[in-house]
Structures are given as C-alpha cells and as structure tokens.
Enzyme design. Sequence first.
Site, PDB file in Angstrom:
ATOM      1  N   GLU A 143       0.786  -1.220   0.000  1.00 16.98           N
ATOM      2  CA  GLU A 143       0.000   0.000   0.000  1.00 16.98           C
ATOM      3  C   GLU A 143       0.824   1.280   0.000  1.00 16.98           C
ATOM      4  O   GLU A 143       0.373   2.298  -0.509  1.00 16.98           O
ATOM      5  CB  GLU A 143      -0.929   0.007   1.238  1.00 16.98           C
ATOM      6  CG  GLU A 143      -2.019  -1.037   1.206  1.00 16.98           C
ATOM      7  CD  GLU A 143      -3.023  -0.789   0.103  1.00 16.98           C
ATOM      8  OE1 GLU A 143      -3.573   0.320   0.023  1.00 16.98           O
ATOM      9  OE2 GLU A 143      -3.240  -1.708  -0.710  1.00 16.98           O
ATOM     10  N   SER A 543     -51.169 -18.403  45.857  1.00 16.47           N
ATOM     11  CA  SER A 543     -50.848 -18.791  47.234  1.00 16.47           C
ATOM     12  C   SER A 543     -49.361 -18.795  47.524  1.00 16.47           C
ATOM     13  O   SER A 543     -48.964 -18.890  48.690  1.00 16.47           O
ATOM     14  CB  SER A 543     -51.428 -20.180  47.528  1.00 16.47           C
ATOM     15  OG  SER A 543     -52.838 -20.140  47.514  1.00 16.47           O
TER      16      SER A 543
END
Length: 871
Positions: A143, A543
């Site tokens: 690059e 309950s």
Amino acid sequence: MASRDLRAERPLVGERRPRGADPLRSGGGGDGTEPPVPPAGPAPRPGKPRPRRAIWLRRTVGFVFAVGMIGVVVGGIAGYGLWRSATADLPDHAWLADYQPPQMSRIYAADSRLMAEMAIERRVFVPIAAIPKRVQQAFVSAEDQNFWTHGGVDPLAVARAAFTNLEQLGTGRRSIGASTITQQVAKNMLVGADRTMMRKVREAILAQRLEGAMSKERILEIYLNEIFLGAQAYGVAAAAQNYFNKGLDELTIGEMAFLGALPKAPNNYNPNRHPEAAKARRDWVIERMFDDRAISRAEADAAKAEPLIARGRARPDLVAVGQYFTEEVRRDLNARFGPEQTTMGGLVVRTSMDPKLQAATEKALRDHLMAYDRRRGGWRGPVAKVSPAAAEWMPALEGVARVPGMLAEWRLAVVLEVNAREARLGWAERPAPRAAAQPREGRMAFEDMAWARPVRDGRLGAVPRRMLDVVSAGDVVMVETTPATAGRNARGERLVLRQIPEVEGAVVALDPATGRVLAMSGGFDFGKSWFNRATQALRQPGSSFKPFVYVTALEQGIPPNQQLLDAPFEMNTPQGVWRPGNYGDRTSNGWVTMRTAIEKSLNLVTIRLAQEVGIDKVADTARRFGVIPNMPRVLSMSLGAGETTVMRMAAGYAAFVNGGRGVEPSLIDSVQDRFGHVVWRNDARRCQGCDADVSAGPPRLADARRQVVDPIAAYQMVSLLQGVTARGTGIAAAKGLNRPVAGKTGTTNDYFDNWFVGFTPDIVVAVWVGFDDPHSLGEGETGGGNAAPIFNEVVAAALQDSPPVPFRAPPGVALVRVSTSNGQSILEPFKPGTENAARPPMGGNVAAGGDAGRSAGSTASAVDSSLGGLY
C-alpha cells in the site's frame, strides 16, 4: 554637371574633414557662411540595424513572464482560497492519538465458556507491538512503500499515479490513486470516502497533520486494526482468523502477503470466489516484499509456491443453552454502559450462569410443558401440505421453513404412506453444511398417538382410533427420533410426533447467599419468543405469596402454633359481597394452627391473619422483600392477587433462607474493559484487613445487605415451608431429593397461573407455568401438579453431587418438640419467651356472613374479589 558620389566623399573612420568642406552639413547650403563647429572628441560609431526577430522574441519573453507572474499571483490567491476552504471545517485529529477501534464484547459463563459475542464490526484489536514485523511490512509493501520516510503525502507516488492515469486516459480503466497509509487513516477516520477533489485535498492536509501529531507506529496500528478486509473481518487479526483460522504469529509469508493484498478490493480477491485473481495479487505483494528486502528470494519463491487455501474461521464452541440468560445480560449491559460501549467496547463480561444447570433447567421446563400440551392441548394439525410423490416430496419439503420454536433435535418430515397402525415418513438430511441433501425414511407407530386428539372450536375431540385420524399422506409434521430406537434398521428409524406447546413457563434458580442467578429460562424456546417470562411478565403469584403474610405475623411475635379460625368469611364491598373460599370442597376446618394453615394453603385463615396483623404491614413486608413494591392495601392481596415476576419471587424467598437479609438478583459477576481493567463488579463488599499482615489472621468481609426481616422470624418461616413439602401441597417438590426442602405452591383463580417457589440451604428455585394470553390451564391444574415437579428436577440437577445440609438456625431461637395435626413429632422454632405463652385463638371475632373486625384499608374491590390464591 556630373553627379557627385557622396559615399566616396564620406570620410573614413578617424579622418577629419576640413571645416566647411561638407555643404550637406552646412546650415545654408553654400552661401559662404560657416557651419557650427562639432564638439571635440571621437565621432560616434555607426551600428548595424537590429533584426525584427530579436525584437519579437524579447517581447514574447516579456509577455510570457508577465502572464506567468500574473498566473502565480492568481494561482497563489486561488490556492490560498482553496486551502482556507479545505481547512475551514476540518475535523479535529488530536483524538486519534488515544483512539481505540471498535472491538467486539464477549460474554462468558461461570465456567469460563463463551456464551456470546456482541459486535457491530467483528474486530480483534492487537497493539502494534504484538503484530509481527513481516505482517506490518506486507501492508506497507502493498500500500505505501515509502511509508516510513514520507511526511504524510508521497510526491513520487503522486507523480507516478498522474503519469499512469495520463497513459490510460480514454481506455476506460479506473484511475489509480496515490494515497498513503496515513491518507487512508485520515479518509477512514476523519473525512469520509467521497470521490471529490476537495476530499483529496482535505485528506492530504490531515495526513500531514497526523504525521506531526503521532508516531508512524501509532498510525500503522490504527490502520491495521481499523481496515475492512472482507469476510466480515475488520482489522488484520480478525482477517487472519476468518480466512485462515490462525493467529497473526502463525501466518506464513504467503498468508501475510494475501492479507496485505486485500485492502484494495477485498471482495475481488476472495479466494473462494476468485482464486486466480487472489493468487495473482498475493504473488504481486510477495514481489513487493522482496523488493523492499523484507524477505529473501528463496522465501519469496517458496511463498509463491504455497497454495492459497481459505480454511475459514472455526468459531469457539459457544454454550448451546441460555439464550434468555444471554439476552437479559445484554439488556443489563445496555442499561449500565450504553448500547455503543456494549457492542463496540471490547468488554469481557463474566456471568453467574452454570451451563450444566442451565441445560437441566431448560430440559425440565420443556419436558413438562410438552407433557401438559399432550395432556391438555391435543393435536393442532400439520405444519404444511406437500405432494407425497416420490419425485416431488424432497424439493417441496426443502421449501418449507422451520417453525420458530422447533428444538434442534426435531426435524420436518413428510408423511409418505399411512396405514391403520403406522405411517412412513421421509425427510432430507445433509451430512455436511454444503453437501447435497440425502433422503431418509422412518416409521411412526400408532401406539404413540393416544394423546393426539383433534382440537375443534377449542375443545378436545375423541381419542384417535387409527393413524388416519391423526395424519394423512402429504402432511409435513415435526418429528423426533426416539432415543431408545435411534439408528438405522430394516424399516427405517422410529419416530415420534412433536408439536410446539402453546403453554409457557419460566424458571429462575439462584444462590440465596449471594443472589447470583445460576440458571434462568424465560420460556419454551428463545426462537419462538424473545419475551423473557422470568423477568418481564407480571403475573399473579397466588398462594405462593402467602409466606409474606405469615412472616409478618411471626415478626410481630405470633407463634407458629397459634390457633387460627378456618371458617366461612364474607365482606361487604361497594361492588357486592366478597365470599372467598378454600380450594377443593371449600369446607372449613375450624381451629387450626398456623403451620396447618400454610401446609394446607387455607385461604380463609390467611385472610383473617392478614386482617389481624394489618394489610398495611403485609404490604410493607412485600415491599421490603422486593416482591411487590407498591402493593394495594386490600385483603385480596393476601391471597396473591397482586402482580410480580418469577425473578422477584425467587429473590424474596431467598431472604428466608439466608437469615432474613435482602437479596438482589444478579446475572453479571464482573465486567472488564478492553485493557483488562475491572470496570464493574457485583460483589461490592469491603474487605477489612485485606491489606494487613497475614499474622493478623484472615480478613473479614463485611455483610452490607439490609436486614428485611427478623432472623428468627425468617427461620420460623423456613420451618413452616418445610412442612409444605413434607405434609402439604408441595410434596412433589421434595420427592426423592433426600435433603431438607422448603417451599410453597401457588394456583390462581380459575387455574390461570401455576407456581412453586422453594429452596434448600444451597439454592432457591422459582417456577411459573401459564399462558401468555391468560386463560385457564384447566380444571385441577395446580402448582403442586405442574410447577413443583419442575422444581424437583432442577434442584436434583443442581445438587446431585452435594451432600445434604440442614437449614441453619439463628442464635437465640428456641426449638421445642411439638406434635403436628397428623400426630408427627417435630421441633418447632419459637422466639424466646413465646414458646409457652398461651394466646387466645385469633380470627373468631369475624362471624360468617359479617364483616366485624375489619381493619382500616382492608376493603376489596370488584376486581380484587375475582382474584387470589386457591392452592
């Protein structure tokens, strides 16, 4: 007169003519007057005439120079304007000095196995010091060969690109660029990717500023960790894993060069789709590395000879269970750190989930939900219909999508042939992900179909009498291979019919000492619904809420052997008369002890006890335990008519077993950032003496948890709840465990909700079963029948390798041997001074059909009168 040769009479150079001898120079032309005397000195030298060409050249040069100067001035002004325009709103680049690329976060189970990865961009950040030099050089060679020497912009590369682009002008080829690595960092991080001249100018300016603001190594580090390299990989480390399943230090030179070839066009050099282009580009990078003396000729030739094979990333083995747990952790992280930090902050999250217990929890819940569905749900028909013809059924079956909620071990199959006693089915099986599907066949026996009654208008039909009553040729159904007969035989595999149940459930298992959630399931299957019924669904506890009424009475000094009245009860309300009753035959038992009342889950006793201690105090207890933070002050709330979650109920019951201290459920043990620093820890206890000398003895950890109830009252409640599993409605919960177990069942009116919440000294488990759209589970479907067996299996899995331990009694409790209503002898816990204190029976002042003795705020509304616990 003969003409005179004037040229002959012109004096030679240096010759002096006599005064008056030249009439042409006289003023009068021969009138005898004497002309003026010229000045003394040599006479001027006559020159040659100047050519026209020289004059033109001088004028042209002058014009060009003038135009050039004007051009320089105008160009300078334009350049300055361009520079001012380009730099007017340039982004700040200083933050890049401390920039950290987005990095995936990971969630781990308690045994350090990976549960999930969270990321927008799959990236593994690696500091530049840990990236091998040759990997760095592969990208530099490909690059930006002059990266280490230029100042952000490479003039030679710009000139080379300009010359190449001029040569290719008109060829249709895409122009090449000359961006350096620094410019690419500026483009990716600061200015964007617009293809405009202004962007290039801004990019170049920022690149030069970046070079002055940070080192080359830092710029390259950002580049190598930020760049997209295809295959869902951001950064060089992720690319090495995704393409070659290797770490950076394991790559060959050829693999390094291939990665260096990717930034230009990752998709164009994918080795699976474009192998030739990928290899050519790789070899080009290898040559560039050789030119830069990063590798030798022998290494370059050997690298070119390497075959380019992308192996793909072998993902780490993820825990196959706990999707509801993982999603709850993600929501917690989002609330604590924000979505951006959760998905891109590189967090390492360690949770409390026990994978083995989680798997057992999910299996127990699914098995019992499917058992209920087979008992009550009936057969709701096939998934789809296709042609059973030999040449058509496989392609047609592959076009049928899997049903959300199908378990992994289930498959879709086509009914190919049906007779009275069995059906032949076929399905497509792939030996490998990309392999061609292969046809398989199996048999389904009629003796397994007794449950498959048809459902018509919401009602179950008759039991099927033949196979055709259940399936027909062409039906696409869900099947599972039976474990006992798995494998091939002469007639194919033995299959059983499956369907996804409509009933849902939730389970939470946590450590009562710390609140760490060990397992959690929020439904039948996460693929069917992401809604977590353990934490997000508000349901009536029925309950199972009653222990918070009884512990309120125990905290006020009412002993567990207190006589309470079980008799018909009614209360006048603005909406009418409220007449609650007990479960079953609704008969009354007269005077009973508190222990008998909770073991039998007597509603009438619970209402009278709540009225006696005050519904305000019951509401305060529910708040302190964290079960119902803002409970309405009405008596029906004492029967569980309020709303809560499975998680809250588990945490509330945990306070009973840990000495009355409040419990905050937690799914996350610790969170570390990308650098390994602990940014959050669940255990916030202060360690006194941790920095002292070891000779001073072990340090002490201060228990900062709040005391929500008196320790003796909490232990009394534990003892009462042990009776529920030993002699009461929750016997199924303790079956076969051979250890102390305590808990309470819960069933709401019309059997809408089934609960069991219980514990041992080591674990608390809360279970709920019901429909998302609340409606009846069916007559007789109770918490003791549906939820308690799930509790039993979860506790058995959690404690299978642990010896039984008793519940720990707090200091000061008085244990007195008493006889229960059925004649058993037990040790009853009392607060000191109350074990022999005779108290008159309670609740007798409320007569049947009246409302005498009603405490303030104990009214019931029309809504409340239709709700409450049954069993």
